[in-house]
Write a protein that holds these residues in place. Structure first.
Motif, PDB file in Angstrom:
ATOM      1  N   MET A   1     -15.477  -0.281  82.579  1.00  0.00           N
ATOM      2  CA  MET A   1     -14.391   0.171  82.509  1.00  0.00           C
ATOM      3  C   MET A   1     -14.115   0.974  83.603  1.00  0.00           C
ATOM      4  SD  MET A   1     -12.999  -0.872  79.791  1.00  0.00           S
ATOM      5  CE  MET A   1     -13.643  -2.519  80.084  1.00  0.00           C
ATOM      6  N   GLY A   2     -15.153   1.769  84.382  1.00  0.00           N
ATOM      7  CA  GLY A   2     -14.496   2.404  85.529  1.00  0.00           C
ATOM      8  C   GLY A   2     -14.234   1.640  86.717  1.00  0.00           C
ATOM      9  N   HIS A   3     -14.699   0.471  87.021  1.00  0.00           N
ATOM     10  CA  HIS A   3     -14.366  -0.324  87.966  1.00  0.00           C
ATOM     11  C   HIS A   3     -13.099  -0.868  87.669  1.00  0.00           C
ATOM     12  CE1 HIS A   3     -15.682  -4.299  90.475  1.00  0.00           C
ATOM     13  NE2 HIS A   3     -14.782  -3.740  90.686  1.00  0.00           N
ATOM     14  N   ILE A   4     -12.831  -1.350  86.547  1.00  0.00           N
ATOM     15  CA  ILE A   4     -11.307  -1.791  86.202  1.00  0.00           C
ATOM     16  C   ILE A   4     -10.414  -0.552  86.442  1.00  0.00           C
ATOM     17  CG2 ILE A   4      -9.882  -2.191  84.350  1.00  0.00           C
ATOM     18  CD1 ILE A   4     -11.968  -4.053  83.146  1.00  0.00           C
ATOM     19  N   THR A   5     -10.540   0.796  85.799  1.00  0.00           N
ATOM     20  CA  THR A   5      -9.645   1.537  86.266  1.00  0.00           C
ATOM     21  C   THR A   5      -9.460   1.871  87.837  1.00  0.00           C
ATOM     22  OG1 THR A   5     -11.291   3.257  85.497  1.00  0.00           O
ATOM     23  CG2 THR A   5      -9.274   3.099  83.823  1.00  0.00           C
ATOM     24  N   ARG A   6     -10.491   2.019  88.549  1.00  0.00           N
ATOM     25  CA  ARG A   6     -10.465   2.043  89.875  1.00  0.00           C
ATOM     26  C   ARG A   6      -9.442   1.185  90.485  1.00  0.00           C
ATOM     27  NH1 ARG A   6     -15.703   3.626  89.193  1.00  0.00           N
ATOM     28  NH2 ARG A   6     -16.559   1.731  89.861  1.00  0.00           N
ATOM     29  N   ALA A   7      -9.803  -0.274  90.093  1.00  0.00           N
ATOM     30  CA  ALA A   7      -8.989  -1.325  90.750  1.00  0.00           C
ATOM     31  C   ALA A   7      -7.501  -1.242  90.215  1.00  0.00           C
ATOM     32  CB  ALA A   7      -9.672  -2.361  90.232  1.00  0.00           C
ATOM     33  N   LEU A   8      -7.394  -1.342  88.799  1.00  0.00           N
ATOM     34  CA  LEU A   8      -6.006  -1.376  88.427  1.00  0.00           C
ATOM     35  C   LEU A   8      -5.113  -0.189  88.489  1.00  0.00           C
ATOM     36  CD1 LEU A   8      -6.532  -3.364  85.029  1.00  0.00           C
ATOM     37  CD2 LEU A   8      -5.984  -4.355  87.574  1.00  0.00           C
ATOM     38  N   LEU A   9      -5.490   1.119  88.388  1.00  0.00           N
ATOM     39  CA  LEU A   9      -4.733   2.363  88.469  1.00  0.00           C
ATOM     40  C   LEU A   9      -3.988   2.438  89.715  1.00  0.00           C
ATOM     41  CD1 LEU A   9      -6.391   5.194  86.354  1.00  0.00           C
ATOM     42  CD2 LEU A   9      -4.301   3.786  85.705  1.00  0.00           C
ATOM     43  N   PRO A  10      -4.481   2.184  90.738  1.00  0.00           N
ATOM     44  CA  PRO A  10      -3.637   2.583  92.070  1.00  0.00           C
ATOM     45  C   PRO A  10      -2.546   1.180  92.123  1.00  0.00           C
ATOM     46  CG  PRO A  10      -5.920   2.336  92.462  1.00  0.00           C
ATOM     47  CD  PRO A  10      -5.878   1.952  91.169  1.00  0.00           C
ATOM     48  N   MET A  11      -2.487   0.237  91.327  1.00  0.00           N
ATOM     49  CA  MET A  11      -1.535  -0.723  91.229  1.00  0.00           C
ATOM     50  C   MET A  11      -0.461  -0.521  90.150  1.00  0.00           C
ATOM     51  SD  MET A  11      -3.531  -4.458  91.536  1.00  0.00           S
ATOM     52  CE  MET A  11      -5.102  -4.450  91.912  1.00  0.00           C
ATOM     53  N   GLY A  12      -0.819   0.674  89.572  1.00  0.00           N
ATOM     54  CA  GLY A  12       0.187   0.940  88.287  1.00  0.00           C
ATOM     55  C   GLY A  12      -0.181   0.337  87.119  1.00  0.00           C
ATOM     56  N   TYR A  13      -1.381  -0.250  86.953  1.00  0.00           N
ATOM     57  CA  TYR A  13      -1.517  -1.151  85.606  1.00  0.00           C
ATOM     58  C   TYR A  13      -2.842  -0.526  85.019  1.00  0.00           C
ATOM     59  CZ  TYR A  13       0.837  -4.940  88.204  1.00  0.00           C
ATOM     60  OH  TYR A  13       1.827  -5.832  88.374  1.00  0.00           O
ATOM     61  N   ALA A  14      -3.110  -0.939  83.824  1.00  0.00           N
ATOM     62  CA  ALA A  14      -4.353  -0.634  82.932  1.00  0.00           C
ATOM     63  C   ALA A  14      -4.370  -1.642  82.026  1.00  0.00           C
ATOM     64  CB  ALA A  14      -4.125   0.702  82.362  1.00  0.00           C
ATOM     65  N   LEU A  15      -5.733  -2.130  81.359  1.00  0.00           N
ATOM     66  CA  LEU A  15      -5.898  -2.938  80.447  1.00  0.00           C
ATOM     67  C   LEU A  15      -4.927  -2.545  79.517  1.00  0.00           C
ATOM     68  CD1 LEU A  15      -9.954  -3.313  80.117  1.00  0.00           C
ATOM     69  CD2 LEU A  15      -8.138  -4.751  81.420  1.00  0.00           C
ATOM     70  N   LYS A  16      -4.365  -3.569  78.469  1.00  0.00           N
ATOM     71  CA  LYS A  16      -3.793  -3.112  77.407  1.00  0.00           C
ATOM     72  C   LYS A  16      -4.594  -2.351  76.309  1.00  0.00           C
ATOM     73  CE  LYS A  16      -0.043  -5.813  74.990  1.00  0.00           C
ATOM     74  NZ  LYS A  16       0.145  -7.392  74.420  1.00  0.00           N
TER      75      LYS A  16
END
Ligand SMILES: Cc1cc2nc3c(=O)[nH]c(=O)nc-3n(C[C@H](O)[C@H](O)[C@H](O)COP(=O)(O)OP(=O)(O)OC[C@H]3O[C@@H](n4cnc5c(N)ncnc54)[C@H](O)[C@@H]3O)c2cc1C
Length: 588
Positions: free
Chosen positions: A165-180
């Motif tokens: 989850m840490g990896h996912i937030t680091r990757a997605l948040l800068p693009m303005g996304y998160a997992l649903k």
């Protein structure tokens, strides 16, 4: 020594436990009298129990911190320079090769056991260190930790199973996304969540994480790679993948829905002063139509009649608000989030004049708000952890890693922890929330409690482990659904900590309490999360979770001979001891 003990090898008592479980034998009637625990183990156990806070602070915490620093740099280096999504095909081919090799040896009559992943059991986020892997052939999957693709049109991210989850937030948040369904604890993996369970405080809108999965890529027992979606020829397999814990095949990639998010949220904290008010308000808020229901909704229960409901919504903020009003609640010197929220009882919301307050949080801080205090477990692990002096001087050390706590836990301590400490999560129909909270009070009397509503969807004949949802208010809709909806509203009740009776050094019969809670949960059409310390027998597990489609798919795909049954992966890892230290008898 600690590691050996954890694996259940150090003394007769632990051997009795782990063997009994690993082999799946009942110990009824002929339970072996355990060998006496040697004096030095008693001594070490006493020291570890009595001085847990100091040991965690002086040993576990510094090791965790050092590892955290090293791992953070390693993750940064890996995520920046070393990811190889283009080599995913090779990694999948390697899993297939290993499975086919296992198959050939099995067909040749060799004793090869069943298969499992090579992930070290202590790394799994859960209180128990499972022992089933000792009898299994480990298939190397541990190099599968890359994000493969972010699809901006389909609004999905495709990941290998060990992306956390840490990896996912680091990757997605800068693009303005998160997992649903963006899960809270940073160390949880997308593979574990999608093959197990994943739930969050927006599950009242979207359901469990399984509802947001578009596709699973799975290597079956034959070595064949299949792409399962809700509508293709593997739809039945898709339907039963969640909660199967990897007992139908090896997950090699998963495609999950993402949503656009804003960088900040407004959190409104609403204190409730009676149980009835709390339950009625949670039900009302969770069932409001889309657009009116809070995007994220949970409550933290601080006592029999004291709870704070948290309603979270995305906001755009001004410079002034950015400068003066944002609470970066995860900074090392800040009070633990759940303690901060409790302040709602003493405050008045300036905007409404009602009890409570509201504030702005950065979204990343909101998503990982309980990582620093491991929900509220740190209160027991480091009792002085929320003291302001400690926070300012040592708060930057963070929380000990669950994996290390498990490594330092001898079998004797684990037994002692299981009988004096509760880790329970149940999901029950929302109409049972009030009775459930009363039951938790009677049986555990632990506070805080975690509460958030969850939609359980009805998928007809592809329902998988969860049974078709129950009604709300006892009103039957078509097929027993909430009228007009393809889902029923449930609620997660989570208790983590030491029961009040144990704190007061009073007798507390954990087995009686757990068995009572488990039978209540089954009777109310609820589910117990598999990662908790449960005592369900195989039959009780099958009564709770529907195995019809699962058993059919295991037979059809050959998983029944290739992988352990789900119960054998999640079953209680320890036999429960009575006051004389004897193994209890409970047939499985
Ligand atoms: C402190 C704590 C906090 C938690 N917080 C939350 C929370 O906020 N929300 C929530 O929903 N849950 C939470 N959980 C529970 C958590 O969701 C489950 O324990 C989850 O399944 C564990 O994820 P993991 O990454 O450790 O996976 P594991 O436990 O390692 O995996 C789960 C199962 O899937 C299998 N599996 C994993 N990868 C593969 C693969 N590639 N192929 C085949 N099988 C595979 C594993 O063998 C295992 O049986 C929490 C648990 C703890 C201990």
């Amino acid at each position: 020594m600690a590691a050996d003990n954890t694996n259940g090898h150090s003394n007769g008592r632990s051997n009795g436990h782990s063997n009994g479980h690993a082999n799946g034998h009942a110990s009824s009637g002929a339970s072996r009298a355990p060998e006496p625990v040697t004096a030095w183990i008693r001594f070490v156990t006493y020291i570890l129990e009595e001085h847990r806070g100091k040991i965690n602070f002086f040993i576990v915490l510094p090791i965790s911190f050092l590892c955290d620093v090293v791992w953070s740099w390693r993750d940064w280096y890996y995520e920046t320079f070393c990811t190889t999504p283009h080599l995913h095909g090779q990694r999948v081919a390697e899993v297939q090769r290993q499975v086919r090799e296992w198959r050939a040896r099995k067909d040749a009559g060799e004793e090869v056991g069943k298969m499992c992943t090579d992930r070290k059991p202590f790394l799994t986020m859960g209180p128990a260190t499972r022992t089933f892997k000792k009898e299994c052939r480990k298939i190397k999957c541990s190099d599968m930790c890359d994000i493969l693709k972010v699809d901006h049109e389909a609004m999905t991210v495709t990941c290998e199973p060990l992306v956390n989850m840490g990896h996912i937030t680091r990757a997605l948040l800068p693009m303005g996304y998160a997992l649903k369904i963006q899960i809270e604890m940073e160390d949880l993996t997308i593979g574990g969540l999608s093959m197990g369970l994943g739930m969050e405080t927006n599950s009242h809108r979207f359901g469990l994480i399984q509802e947001t999965i578009r596709a699973y890529d799975v290597v079956l027992a034959s070595g064949e790679l299949v792409h399962c979606t809700r509508d293709n020829e593997h739809a039945a397999l898709f339907g039963v993948m969640a909660w199967s814990c990897g007992t139908l095949g090896f997950l090699v990639a998963v495609e999950v829905e993402i949503v656009k998010v804003k960088p900040y949220v407004r959190a409104t904290y609403l204190p409730c002063f009676t149980l009835q008010e709390h339950c009625a308000e949670m039900k009302r808020l969770s069932l409001l139509p889309e657009g009116q229901t809070p995007p994220y909704l949970e409550s933290t229960v601080y006592g029999k009649d004291r709870a704070v409901i948290q309603c979270i919504e995305f906001v755009d903020i001004s410079w002034r608000e950015w400068l003066f009003e944002v609470n970066s609640c995860n900074l090392w010197f800040k009070p633990y989030y759940y303690k901060w929220v409790e302040g709602a009882f003493e405050r008045t919301n300036r905007a409404t004049g009602k009890p409570g307050f509201s504030e702005i949080l950065p979204i990343k801080h909101y998503y990982h708000r309980y990582t620093r205090s491991i929900f509220w477990e740190l209160n027991d692990l480091i009792p002085f952890g929320n003291n302001p002096l400690y926070r300012y001087l040592f708060g930057w050390l963070g929380a000990p890693k669950i994996a290390f706590i498990k490594l330092f836990m001898t079998t004797a301590i684990r037994e002692s922890v299981v009988t004096k400490h509760v880790v329970q999560d149940i999901v029950v129909p929302i109409d049972s929330m009030q009775d459930g909270l009363k039951l938790f009070h009677e049986q555990f009397n632990i506070y805080p409690l975690l509460v958030f509503p969850i939609r359980i969807y009805d998928h007809g004949d592809k329902q998988g482990f969860l049974r078709r949802p129950r009604t709300i208010d006892g009103v039957d809709g078509p097929d027993g659904q909430h009228p007009g909806k393809a889902w029923g509203m449930y609620v997660d009740l989570g208790a983590y900590g030491v029961p009040q009776a144990v704190r007061d050094k009073q007798p507390w019969d954990f087995e009686k309490a757990l068995l009572h809670m488990e039978s209540w949960t089954r009777a109310h059409g609820g589910y117990q999360c598999f990662y908790t310390d449960f005592l369900l027998t195989r039959d009780e597990y099958k009564e709770m979770f529907d195995h019809t489609l699962y058993d059919k798919m295991r037979k059809l795909t050959g998983a029944d001979i290739a992988f352990p049954e789900v119960y054998d992966k999640v079953r209680p890892e320890l036999k429960v001891c009575d006051r004389n230290g004897r193994v209890k008898t409970k047939a499985h």
